[in-house]
Design an enzyme around this catalytic site. Structure first.
Site, PDB file in Angstrom:
ATOM      1  N   LYS A  16      35.610  47.879  39.944  1.00 32.25           N
ATOM      2  CA  LYS A  16      35.884  46.697  41.212  1.00 32.25           C
ATOM      3  C   LYS A  16      37.409  46.673  40.994  1.00 32.25           C
ATOM      4  CE  LYS A  16      34.981  42.221  42.857  1.00 32.25           C
ATOM      5  NZ  LYS A  16      34.027  41.262  43.180  1.00 32.25           N
ATOM      6  N   ASN A  21      43.117  36.402  37.464  1.00 24.37           N
ATOM      7  CA  ASN A  21      43.189  35.117  36.911  1.00 24.37           C
ATOM      8  C   ASN A  21      43.054  35.168  35.248  1.00 24.37           C
ATOM      9  OD1 ASN A  21      43.146  33.432  39.049  1.00 24.37           O
ATOM     10  ND2 ASN A  21      41.110  34.074  39.631  1.00 24.37           N
ATOM     11  N   THR A  22      42.836  36.596  34.594  1.00 30.05           N
ATOM     12  CA  THR A  22      42.916  36.891  33.217  1.00 30.05           C
ATOM     13  C   THR A  22      44.224  37.620  33.317  1.00 30.05           C
ATOM     14  OG1 THR A  22      40.684  36.688  33.089  1.00 30.05           O
ATOM     15  CG2 THR A  22      41.954  38.203  31.594  1.00 30.05           C
ATOM     16  N   THR A  26      32.698  34.235  50.177  1.00 30.83           N
ATOM     17  CA  THR A  26      33.303  33.208  50.732  1.00 30.83           C
ATOM     18  C   THR A  26      32.682  32.850  51.946  1.00 30.83           C
ATOM     19  OG1 THR A  26      35.380  33.623  49.656  1.00 30.83           O
ATOM     20  CG2 THR A  26      35.473  32.228  51.792  1.00 30.83           C
ATOM     21  N   PHE A  53      37.214  33.610  34.428  1.00 31.12           N
ATOM     22  CA  PHE A  53      35.912  33.996  33.834  1.00 31.12           C
ATOM     23  C   PHE A  53      35.386  33.052  33.028  1.00 31.12           C
ATOM     24  CE2 PHE A  53      37.805  38.715  33.876  1.00 31.12           C
ATOM     25  CZ  PHE A  53      37.572  38.745  35.202  1.00 31.12           C
ATOM     26  N   SER A 110      40.517  41.229  38.412  1.00 34.74           N
ATOM     27  CA  SER A 110      40.865  39.627  38.761  1.00 34.74           C
ATOM     28  C   SER A 110      42.128  39.226  38.504  1.00 34.74           C
ATOM     29  CB  SER A 110      39.493  39.047  37.747  1.00 34.74           C
ATOM     30  OG  SER A 110      40.216  37.410  37.786  1.00 34.74           O
ATOM     31  N   ALA A 140      29.974  39.221  43.048  1.00 31.96           N
ATOM     32  CA  ALA A 140      29.984  38.655  41.533  1.00 31.96           C
ATOM     33  C   ALA A 140      30.716  37.244  41.708  1.00 31.96           C
ATOM     34  CB  ALA A 140      30.807  39.727  40.891  1.00 31.96           C
ATOM     35  N   ASN A 159      38.529  42.831  45.316  1.00 29.12           N
ATOM     36  CA  ASN A 159      38.667  41.488  44.732  1.00 29.12           C
ATOM     37  C   ASN A 159      39.219  40.537  45.543  1.00 29.12           C
ATOM     38  OD1 ASN A 159      38.258  39.304  42.541  1.00 29.12           O
ATOM     39  ND2 ASN A 159      37.969  40.964  41.090  1.00 29.12           N
ATOM     40  N   ASN A 188      40.714  30.788  44.151  1.00 35.17           N
ATOM     41  CA  ASN A 188      40.015  30.349  42.963  1.00 35.17           C
ATOM     42  C   ASN A 188      40.892  30.812  41.671  1.00 35.17           C
ATOM     43  OD1 ASN A 188      38.159  32.090  40.793  1.00 35.17           O
ATOM     44  ND2 ASN A 188      38.464  33.200  43.146  1.00 35.17           N
ATOM     45  N   ARG A 189      41.067  29.997  40.806  1.00 32.44           N
ATOM     46  CA  ARG A 189      41.481  30.607  39.238  1.00 32.44           C
ATOM     47  C   ARG A 189      40.724  30.359  38.176  1.00 32.44           C
ATOM     48  NH1 ARG A 189      45.887  26.812  41.171  1.00 32.44           N
ATOM     49  NH2 ARG A 189      45.577  24.756  40.223  1.00 32.44           N
TER      50      ARG A 189
END
Ligand SMILES: Cc1cc2nc3c(=O)[nH]c(=O)nc-3n(C[C@H](O)[C@H](O)[C@H](O)COP(=O)(O)O)c2cc1C
Length: 335
Positions: free
Chosen positions: A216, A183-184, A314, A116, A181, A63, A245, A112-113
């Site tokens: 996940k 990043n949220t 990656t 979404f 994630s 994803a 993740n 990464n940030r």
């Protein structure tokens, strides 16, 4: 000579990571139907049946690569045995300010940030509908990864996931509830017992077509937390776990390279494998392994840890499409 590593990658790595990604996605969206016609012939020895779905080979796209499902035919054309689109949220959203993807070549890693960034479930549903009608829908399984919209308060997360699940339910062969994630803000709290219990219960009640629903998880969980998740997975008849993740633990990369976000690639390999081993030791639930698969040996390590399938992100950036074939070859050679 390795065309990707010696010619294409040095060229791609000259550009801003996100711009290069968008260019590559545009090219793949355009050429997908053609690529699909030249897809490598599947070797029946690589076929797997997991949670009731048939996978022509066990190597999938993770994803985040095709967040909006714009290049689905291309993934089959490039040799993937399945592709997971998303993370998709109920509402479209721009994600975090740029820059928000960083390469760390000396560690064979990325941070990464993104947060979404995606078109939202309505637009993606129309796109998928058009693809179905065009006759280019892939023959490999398609997973749909769902997340929470940033504007939705955590207390209303379940309703938000349900919205996108219902909207997309008939397009995905399997679904993934992404609660991991970094990043949220607050998202990973949904891995806590009470919140996850509520989320899994409601989603499964609305799962009228009985599609496999997976969860996940993050690599930064304690063992006790994973045990709790395993109990809920069993209770709610969750079809599988995707582990893992990106990590918020940046201690394995040089200090100068650390920046806020989730770390992926080689530095994640060992921790992700450790988690897969723990899950397969304590549960029979199928695991899709992802995290630091940069070469065929790293993929074999995941299968040895008990994974049913693997996914690449990656490793695909650093090694290119050839990595899929190398993993498939290694599996065949092992017999
Ligand atoms: C740029 C980038 C974006 C990502 N976006 C998502 C996402 O939207 N949803 C998700 O579940 N995982 C996302 N991931 C995590 C990957 O799917 C994968 O779990 C993680 O990168 C570990 O695998 P890897 O080491 O092979 O990259 C993203 C990873 C990267 C590097």
């Amino acid at each position: 000579m390795n065309l990707y590593k010696e010619v294409i990658r040095p060229f791609l790595f000259l550009g801003d990571p996100e711009k290069v990604h968008h260019l590559a996605m545009d090219a793949l969206a355009l050429t997908g139907p053609l690529l699909r016609r030249f897809a490598p012939k599947p070797d029946p020895r690589l076929e797997r049946t997991v949670f009731g779905l048939r996978f022509p080979n066990p190597v999938g796209l993770a994803a985040g690569f095709d967040k909006n499902g714009v290049a689905l035919p291309a993934w089959e054309g490039l040799g993937f045995g399945f592709a997971e689109i998303g993370t998709i949220t109920a509402r479209s959203q721009p994600g975090n300010p740029k820059p928000r993807i960083f390469r760390i070549p000396q560690s064979r890693a990325l941070i990464n940030r993104l947060g979404f960034n995606n078109d939202g479930c309505d637009l993606v549903a129309s796109r998928l509908q058009r693809l179905k009608e065009s006759g280019h829908w892939p023959t490999v399984p398609v997973g749909i990864n769902l997340g929470k919209s940033k504007v939705t308060p955590l207390a209303e997360a379940t309703a938000d996931y349900l919205l996108s699940f219902e909207r997309l339910q008939h397009f995905g062969d399997y679904f993934v509830l992404n609660v991991s994630s970094p990043n949220t803000p607050g998202l990973r709290n949904l891995q806590d017992r009470a919140a996850l219990d509520e989320l899994l219960g409601h989603v499964q009640r609305r799962n009228t077509s009985g599609r496999p629903v997976l969860v996940k998880i993050a690599p930064d969980l304690q063992w006790e937390a994973i045990e709790e998740i395993l109990a809920l997975v069993e209770e709610h008849k969750i079809a599988g776990i995707i582990a893992t993740n990106t990590t918020i633990d940046h201690t394995s990369i040089p200090e100068a390279q650390r920046t806020q976000g989730g770390l992926s690639g080689a530095p994640l390999q060992a921790r992700s494998t450790e988690i897969i081993r723990f899950i397969t030791k304590h549960s029979k639930v199928p695991v899709i392994a992802v995290g630091g698969i940069m070469n065929a040996d790293a993929a074999l390590e995941k299968f040895d840890a008990g994974a049913a399938l693997v996914q690449l992100y990656t490793g695909y950036i650093y090694e290119g499409p050839g990595l899929i074939g190398k993993i498939c070859q290694a599996l065949l050679q092992r017999g």
